[in-house]
Design an enzyme around this catalytic site. Sequence first.
Site: not given
Length: 240
Positions: A18, A43, A125, A211
């Site tokens: 995350e 992935k 991860g 940002p």
Amino acid sequence: MNMLHQNSGFFVTGTDTEVGKTLVSGALILKLKEAGRQVVGFKPIVAGVYLDTDDRLLNEDLETLRIASNLESSVINACPYVLKKPAAPHLVAQAEGVTLEIAVITKAYHELSSQFDEVVVEGVGGFLVPLNHTEDLGDVAQAIGLPVILVVGMRLGCINHALLSYEALKKRKLQVAGWIANTLASEMPLLKENIQTLQTRINAPYLGLIPPLPKNLQKPNQEPYTLDALRFAAQHIELP
């Protein structure tokens, strides 16, 4: 097979889960496409699925890569291991009776790389997430052999996490193509100073700061990023 393009692209890893690997991977795909390359996202493993309006089991990371790649989900095999539960992949695989194997991952990767100029591989991860009893995602990165881009989630503790990840990448003798700072949901205290500290300690190009996403571009739970969100991120980063 077009051997010229077999090992072109990037392996995107992160300081933790995350921290924005999917956002960065999608943005990199868009930037490579802008440069005139034929690009696809890949992935090795995903853990966690959701049911869409057509009753299809999908994964939000894979859907983001598909959207960025502008491909239908059925056209390519963008992930050899799709696990149902959102948890550590080696534990979910064990519970589902699946053995995660590097050979299966690299075979799927090479099949894709023969069809595209570049493959952007998004890790799972952090860099050393276990794959099975003896191997981890670092071994996958070594087997694939692409230059690595490190995504640093800018929050308290990020300096330690980033430097540990960088040390692990160097120990595996992987080329670090650069690193990207991702602000996450809100700006951390002393953001600029934290970035400056990392710039003095990571001997690889600093590729930009993403940002916080504007509210209308933030990703709802169990949904992919929109193309507009990926474009927003792409504006703030550079290709190595």
